[in-house]
Design an enzyme around this catalytic site. Structure first.
Site, short mmCIF file in Angstrom:
data_model
loop_
_atom_site.label_atom_id
_atom_site.label_comp_id
_atom_site.label_asym_id
_atom_site.label_seq_id
_atom_site.Cartn_x
_atom_site.Cartn_y
_atom_site.Cartn_z
N LYS A 33 0.75 -1.28 0.02
CA LYS A 33 -0.16 -0.12 0.19
C LYS A 33 0.80 1.38 0.08
O LYS A 33 0.49 2.22 -0.92
CB LYS A 33 -0.75 0.13 1.34
CG LYS A 33 -1.84 -1.32 1.49
CD LYS A 33 -2.91 -1.07 2.61
CE LYS A 33 -2.13 -1.27 3.97
NZ LYS A 33 -1.28 -2.56 4.09
N ARG A 110 -9.99 -0.29 8.08
CA ARG A 110 -9.77 -1.61 8.65
C ARG A 110 -11.04 -2.49 9.05
O ARG A 110 -10.76 -3.77 9.11
CB ARG A 110 -8.78 -1.48 9.81
CG ARG A 110 -7.11 -0.87 9.55
CD ARG A 110 -6.41 -1.85 8.68
NE ARG A 110 -5.12 -2.19 9.14
CZ ARG A 110 -4.11 -1.53 8.85
NH1 ARG A 110 -4.18 -0.32 8.14
NH2 ARG A 110 -3.00 -1.86 9.32
N ARG A 145 11.25 -6.30 4.92
CA ARG A 145 11.15 -4.90 5.35
C ARG A 145 11.74 -4.78 6.85
O ARG A 145 12.44 -3.77 7.31
CB ARG A 145 9.87 -4.52 5.47
CG ARG A 145 9.57 -2.80 5.81
CD ARG A 145 8.18 -2.27 5.45
NE ARG A 145 7.39 -2.97 6.42
CZ ARG A 145 6.17 -2.62 6.78
NH1 ARG A 145 5.52 -2.13 5.76
NH2 ARG A 145 5.33 -3.29 7.87
N ARG A 151 10.22 -0.96 12.53
CA ARG A 151 9.23 -0.91 13.13
C ARG A 151 8.94 -2.12 13.97
O ARG A 151 9.17 -3.29 13.91
CB ARG A 151 8.03 -1.35 11.70
CG ARG A 151 7.54 -0.07 11.14
CD ARG A 151 6.46 -0.14 9.95
NE ARG A 151 5.45 -0.83 10.47
CZ ARG A 151 4.09 -0.80 9.63
NH1 ARG A 151 4.35 -0.07 8.59
NH2 ARG A 151 3.11 -1.53 10.20
N ARG A 162 -1.25 -9.63 12.99
CA ARG A 162 -1.72 -8.64 11.81
C ARG A 162 -2.34 -9.44 10.80
O ARG A 162 -3.57 -8.97 10.25
CB ARG A 162 -0.50 -7.78 11.41
CG ARG A 162 -0.11 -7.04 12.49
CD ARG A 162 1.15 -6.49 12.22
NE ARG A 162 0.89 -5.31 11.06
CZ ARG A 162 1.91 -4.91 10.28
NH1 ARG A 162 3.16 -5.46 10.31
NH2 ARG A 162 1.54 -4.01 9.23
N1 LIG Z 1 5.60 -5.61 -5.54
C1 LIG Z 1 6.25 -5.87 -4.78
N2 LIG Z 1 7.21 -6.74 -4.84
C2 LIG Z 1 8.09 -7.05 -3.99
N3 LIG Z 1 8.26 -6.39 -2.94
C3 LIG Z 1 7.42 -5.36 -2.75
C4 LIG Z 1 6.31 -4.98 -3.65
N4 LIG Z 1 5.75 -3.87 -3.21
C5 LIG Z 1 6.39 -3.47 -2.00
N5 LIG Z 1 7.33 -4.47 -1.76
C6 LIG Z 1 8.21 -4.43 -0.16
O1 LIG Z 1 7.24 -5.08 0.65
C7 LIG Z 1 7.33 -4.43 1.89
C8 LIG Z 1 6.14 -3.90 2.35
O2 LIG Z 1 5.73 -3.07 1.43
P1 LIG Z 1 4.97 -1.50 2.02
O3 LIG Z 1 5.55 -1.01 3.14
O4 LIG Z 1 4.73 -0.65 1.06
O5 LIG Z 1 3.33 -2.40 2.47
P2 LIG Z 1 2.10 -1.93 3.21
O6 LIG Z 1 1.07 -2.54 2.73
O7 LIG Z 1 2.21 -0.10 3.37
O8 LIG Z 1 2.55 -2.64 4.54
P3 LIG Z 1 2.10 -2.22 5.91
O9 LIG Z 1 0.55 -2.51 6.09
O10 LIG Z 1 2.50 -3.01 7.10
O11 LIG Z 1 2.12 -0.40 6.31
C9 LIG Z 1 8.36 -3.33 1.74
O12 LIG Z 1 9.79 -3.84 1.89
C10 LIG Z 1 8.33 -2.96 0.27
O13 LIG Z 1 9.78 -2.33 -0.36
N1 LIG Z 2 -7.49 2.07 10.17
C1 LIG Z 2 -6.90 1.47 11.49
N2 LIG Z 2 -7.74 1.04 12.31
C2 LIG Z 2 -7.15 0.62 13.42
N3 LIG Z 2 -5.99 0.28 13.67
C3 LIG Z 2 -5.15 0.78 12.74
C4 LIG Z 2 -5.49 1.33 11.51
N4 LIG Z 2 -4.46 1.71 10.67
C5 LIG Z 2 -3.38 1.29 11.47
N5 LIG Z 2 -3.66 0.69 12.68
C6 LIG Z 2 -2.92 0.11 13.60
C7 LIG Z 2 -3.06 -1.38 13.62
C8 LIG Z 2 -1.81 -1.65 12.50
O1 LIG Z 2 -1.45 -3.03 12.84
C9 LIG Z 2 -0.77 -0.66 12.78
C10 LIG Z 2 0.04 -0.45 11.90
O2 LIG Z 2 -0.77 0.05 10.75
P1 LIG Z 2 -0.14 -0.32 9.05
O3 LIG Z 2 -1.21 0.26 8.22
O4 LIG Z 2 0.24 -1.59 8.95
O5 LIG Z 2 1.15 0.77 9.16
O6 LIG Z 2 -1.55 0.49 13.43
MG LIG Z 3 2.27 1.05 5.05
#
Ligand SMILES: Nc1ncnc2c1ncn2[C@@H]1O[C@H](COP(=O)(O)OP(=O)(O)OP(=O)(O)O)[C@@H](O)[C@H]1O
Ligand SMILES: Nc1ncnc2c1ncn2[C@H]1C[C@H](O)[C@@H](COP(=O)(O)O)O1
Ligand SMILES: [Mg+2]
Length: 210
Positions: A33, A110, A145, A151, A162
């Site tokens: 995302k 969420r 990551r 984190r 999660r």
């Molecule tokens: N298409 C892809 N292929 C391989 N690795 C990827 C891809 N997209 C993202 N990544 C890697 O996967 C990891 C997670 O990506 P990202 O942080 O964008 O996910 P997220 O959905 O925001 O996670 P979270 O919900 O934990 O915040 C990062 O290390 C990123 O570089």
């Molecule tokens: N929208 C959300 N509602 C409740 N809790 C949340 C929301 N967004 C993030 N959180 C909490 C729970 C997640 O495990 C952590 C990390 O969020 P991420 O989007 O993976 O960075 O924060």
């Molecule tokens: Mg993220």
């Protein structure tokens, strides 16, 4: 008993008046995302707000509200709806003051109730982008990551929790917006650029006025 959540009255009038497009960005932990939002911002100039980033900033700020959040986030559970929605509203208002032309709300909703409350209090989302990735890939990406992210929730125990929270609470969000005809389901197993190509094809259909 759950601690009482501190809430302030937030004047949403400027946000409602701006009536800019809003996109919800949904997907499992590690589905990409944040990665895709960075690319969308670079191409379309929308404002990216990650609810997870807002929560982590709140924790770092040392506020009383932040102090209640650490344990919840490290347990892989969801933070109470009101806390997240207030943070999102506050960040949206600041962005609107600076002339934002639209929002990517990443990691939100969420749970179905979050989407319903956001849309009844603020405005309807234009589309919901859902990055669809198998659990095995999610775990692999998050462990990758973990090597650099710092984190607290990028560890195998919290990742498992999660994923469970995603299946039980967030998967219904996907069904809910699919039934409303607003869901764009994107297979996000491929390369970052290939996925972005699909994102662009979908956003171009609705962003001609941005
Ligand atoms: N298409 C892809 N292929 C391989 N690795 C990827 C891809 N997209 C993202 N990544 C890697 O996967 C990891 C997670 O990506 P990202 O942080 O964008 O996910 P997220 O959905 O925001 O996670 P979270 O919900 O934990 O915040 C990062 O290390 C990123 O570089
Ligand atoms: N929208 C959300 N509602 C409740 N809790 C949340 C929301 N967004 C993030 N959180 C909490 C729970 C997640 O495990 C952590 C990390 O969020 P991420 O989007 O993976 O960075 O924060
Ligand atoms: Mg993220």
């Amino acid at each position: 008993m759950a601690p009482t959540v501190e809430r302030k009255k937030i004047d949403l009038a400027p946000l409602k008046a701006a009536n800019v497009p809003i996109f919800f960005i949904v997907g499992g932990p590690g589905s990409g995302k944040g990665t895709q939002c960075d690319k969308i911002v670079a191409k379309y100039g929308l404002t990216h707000l990650s609810s997870g980033d807002l929560l982590r900033d709140e924790v770092k700020s040392g506020s009383p509200r932040g102090a209640q959040l650490t344990a919840i986030m490290e347990s892989g559970a969801l933070v109470p709806l009101e806390v997240v929605l207030d943070l999102v509203k506050e960040a949206m208002l600041i962005a609107i003051e600076k002339g934002s032309k639209g929002f990517l709300i990443d990691g939100y909703p969420r749970e179905v109730a979050q989407g319903q409350q956001f849309e009844s209090e603020i405005q309807e989302a234009k589309l919901v982008l859902f990055f669809d990735v198998a659990e095995e890939t999610l775990v692999k990406r998050l462990l990758g990551r973990a090597e650099t992210s710092g984190r607290a929730d990028d560890n195998i125990d919290t990742i498992k929790k999660r994923l469970h929270t995603f299946v039980t609470s967030t998967a219904p969000v996907v069904d809910y917006y699919e039934s409303k005809g607003k869901l764009v389901r994107i297979n996000a197993e491929g390369s970052v650029d290939d996925i972005f190509g699909v994102v662009v094809a979908n956003l171009d259909k609705v962003t001609s006025k941005i």
